[in-house]
Design a protein around this motif. Sequence first.
Motif, PDB file in Angstrom:
ATOM      1  N   UNK A 118     -24.851 -79.374   5.041  1.00  0.00           N
ATOM      2  CA  UNK A 118     -24.255 -79.971   3.846  1.00  0.00           C
ATOM      3  C   UNK A 118     -25.118 -79.759   2.609  1.00  0.00           C
ATOM      4  N   UNK A 119     -26.414 -79.593   2.777  1.00  0.00           N
ATOM      5  CA  UNK A 119     -27.251 -79.256   1.618  1.00  0.00           C
ATOM      6  C   UNK A 119     -26.891 -77.876   1.077  1.00  0.00           C
ATOM      7  N   UNK A 120     -26.712 -76.923   1.976  1.00  0.00           N
ATOM      8  CA  UNK A 120     -26.305 -75.577   1.549  1.00  0.00           C
ATOM      9  C   UNK A 120     -24.906 -75.619   0.947  1.00  0.00           C
ATOM     10  N   UNK A 121     -24.016 -76.344   1.596  1.00  0.00           N
ATOM     11  CA  UNK A 121     -22.637 -76.510   1.119  1.00  0.00           C
ATOM     12  C   UNK A 121     -22.626 -77.024  -0.324  1.00  0.00           C
ATOM     13  N   UNK A 122     -23.482 -78.003  -0.615  1.00  0.00           N
ATOM     14  CA  UNK A 122     -23.535 -78.551  -1.971  1.00  0.00           C
ATOM     15  C   UNK A 122     -24.053 -77.538  -2.980  1.00  0.00           C
ATOM     16  N   UNK A 123     -24.922 -76.629  -2.535  1.00  0.00           N
ATOM     17  CA  UNK A 123     -25.388 -75.569  -3.431  1.00  0.00           C
ATOM     18  C   UNK A 123     -24.229 -74.659  -3.840  1.00  0.00           C
ATOM     19  N   UNK A 124     -23.339 -74.371  -2.884  1.00  0.00           N
ATOM     20  CA  UNK A 124     -22.170 -73.544  -3.208  1.00  0.00           C
ATOM     21  C   UNK A 124     -21.268 -74.274  -4.199  1.00  0.00           C
ATOM     22  N   UNK A 125     -20.929 -75.516  -3.879  1.00  0.00           N
ATOM     23  CA  UNK A 125     -19.980 -76.255  -4.700  1.00  0.00           C
ATOM     24  C   UNK A 125     -20.504 -76.511  -6.114  1.00  0.00           C
ATOM     25  N   UNK A 126     -21.819 -76.592  -6.256  1.00  0.00           N
ATOM     26  CA  UNK A 126     -22.386 -76.767  -7.590  1.00  0.00           C
ATOM     27  C   UNK A 126     -22.133 -75.547  -8.467  1.00  0.00           C
ATOM     28  N   UNK A 127     -21.885 -74.396  -7.839  1.00  0.00           N
ATOM     29  CA  UNK A 127     -21.670 -73.149  -8.577  1.00  0.00           C
ATOM     30  C   UNK A 127     -20.192 -72.726  -8.601  1.00  0.00           C
ATOM     31  N   UNK A 128     -19.447 -73.100  -7.563  1.00  0.00           N
ATOM     32  CA  UNK A 128     -18.046 -72.679  -7.462  1.00  0.00           C
ATOM     33  C   UNK A 128     -17.297 -73.749  -6.667  1.00  0.00           C
ATOM     34  N   UNK A 129     -16.633 -74.650  -7.377  1.00  0.00           N
ATOM     35  CA  UNK A 129     -16.086 -75.866  -6.771  1.00  0.00           C
ATOM     36  C   UNK A 129     -15.086 -75.601  -5.651  1.00  0.00           C
ATOM     37  N   UNK A 130     -14.290 -74.526  -5.742  1.00  0.00           N
ATOM     38  CA  UNK A 130     -13.219 -74.298  -4.775  1.00  0.00           C
ATOM     39  C   UNK A 130     -13.427 -72.988  -4.010  1.00  0.00           C
ATOM     40  N   UNK A 131     -14.653 -72.686  -3.690  1.00  0.00           N
ATOM     41  CA  UNK A 131     -14.990 -71.434  -3.022  1.00  0.00           C
ATOM     42  C   UNK A 131     -14.341 -71.348  -1.639  1.00  0.00           C
ATOM     43  N   UNK A 132     -13.465 -70.378  -1.477  1.00  0.00           N
ATOM     44  CA  UNK A 132     -12.682 -70.260  -0.251  1.00  0.00           C
ATOM     45  C   UNK A 132     -13.569 -70.062   0.980  1.00  0.00           C
ATOM     46  N   UNK A 185      -9.260 -72.094  -2.114  1.00  0.00           N
ATOM     47  CA  UNK A 185      -9.410 -72.722  -0.791  1.00  0.00           C
ATOM     48  C   UNK A 185      -8.159 -73.467  -0.369  1.00  0.00           C
ATOM     49  N   UNK A 186      -7.017 -73.158  -0.983  1.00  0.00           N
ATOM     50  CA  UNK A 186      -5.781 -73.901  -0.722  1.00  0.00           C
ATOM     51  C   UNK A 186      -5.340 -73.853   0.735  1.00  0.00           C
ATOM     52  N   UNK A 187      -5.743 -72.822   1.465  1.00  0.00           N
ATOM     53  CA  UNK A 187      -5.277 -72.650   2.852  1.00  0.00           C
ATOM     54  C   UNK A 187      -6.150 -73.389   3.865  1.00  0.00           C
ATOM     55  N   UNK A 188      -7.105 -74.186   3.416  1.00  0.00           N
ATOM     56  CA  UNK A 188      -8.006 -74.852   4.353  1.00  0.00           C
ATOM     57  C   UNK A 188      -7.245 -75.765   5.311  1.00  0.00           C
ATOM     58  N   UNK A 189      -6.322 -76.563   4.778  1.00  0.00           N
ATOM     59  CA  UNK A 189      -5.574 -77.496   5.634  1.00  0.00           C
ATOM     60  C   UNK A 189      -4.742 -76.746   6.666  1.00  0.00           C
ATOM     61  N   UNK A 190      -4.027 -75.725   6.236  1.00  0.00           N
ATOM     62  CA  UNK A 190      -3.184 -74.976   7.177  1.00  0.00           C
ATOM     63  C   UNK A 190      -4.045 -74.226   8.192  1.00  0.00           C
ATOM     64  N   UNK A 191      -5.185 -73.723   7.756  1.00  0.00           N
ATOM     65  CA  UNK A 191      -6.101 -73.051   8.675  1.00  0.00           C
ATOM     66  C   UNK A 191      -6.572 -74.016   9.757  1.00  0.00           C
ATOM     67  N   UNK A 192      -6.843 -75.251   9.379  1.00  0.00           N
ATOM     68  CA  UNK A 192      -7.260 -76.250  10.369  1.00  0.00           C
ATOM     69  C   UNK A 192      -6.176 -76.468  11.416  1.00  0.00           C
TER      70      UNK A 192
END
Length: 315
Positions: A151-165, A203-210
Amino acid sequence: MGIISSRRRRSRLAPELDDQDLGKLLKYLLATTRSGTIAMTDLCVAQVSRLLERDPGDWDRRAHRMGVLADFLAGSHLPRSWATREPHNANALVLYAWSEVARARSQGSLEDAAVIDSCLRAAELAPEDPTPWVVILGAARLERWEQPQMFRVWNEVLARDRWNREAYLNMLGYLTPEEAGSRIQVLDFVDALCARMPADVPCAATELTAQVFQYHSILGRGGFEALVARNHWSQVMAAQALDRVAHTWVQPGLLRHARALADLNILAYALMAADRRHEARAALEALGGVVAPWPWQAGGDPLTEFEQAQRRAGL
């Protein structure tokens, strides 16, 4: 995206999807390999570098191109050679690291410990770029990092690109019971995303991918459960996930992110699995014959599965 015309075309695997510049580069690299020339010449590197330098700041397009090239070059010496020759080139470092992660996915383990270091160096060279952190997420999944680290790495991504697929799909895969999480964690992750996510983000397909992940998990159990796996799509959450996107994603101009056609493949597959053939037909037509291997490959050869779906949908 520029949805492809609904005029039916011959189905084809196209890792570049509708990215024509990427497609031309892949054809060039493939021709170079087939001609017997090892794909690590200065000209090959120049072509790759030129493409990756286009569209600065379009992190979604950059991740698509980098990921496709990494998969394509995973068995080549080009990424390592380029990173060795240009150790201060962020593109070279990230492509090398991502190609190693792609190779490790097929082998089951990450052999080169320098992958994380390459990403961290790239992050220092291009601090605004989320892509090095995305690749670290992929490597961390293979190495089964603990959740606080992930989650620390995840937050680094989101800080730069909020909806990174790629980041959302990496975290989704990590949180599945098959990796380091649980079904409850997947549901919580998807619910938190859907509560605040615009309809047309990458990242709109995240729910359907799940939902497709869960469907595949049921199929994988075999026996009676696999025989009635289609019932999954009549469950409330799965049906609602399809209802939310079945009629909107096929509208021209709604999905414009780089991997929109990959998401339409997921939609068409899920609608066919749910036996919602009329709705699936619209998604299949919108694809114009462009086939993404996943999730069709779960049933066998993806092209064969896709073409069978076309026939069953009445195309």
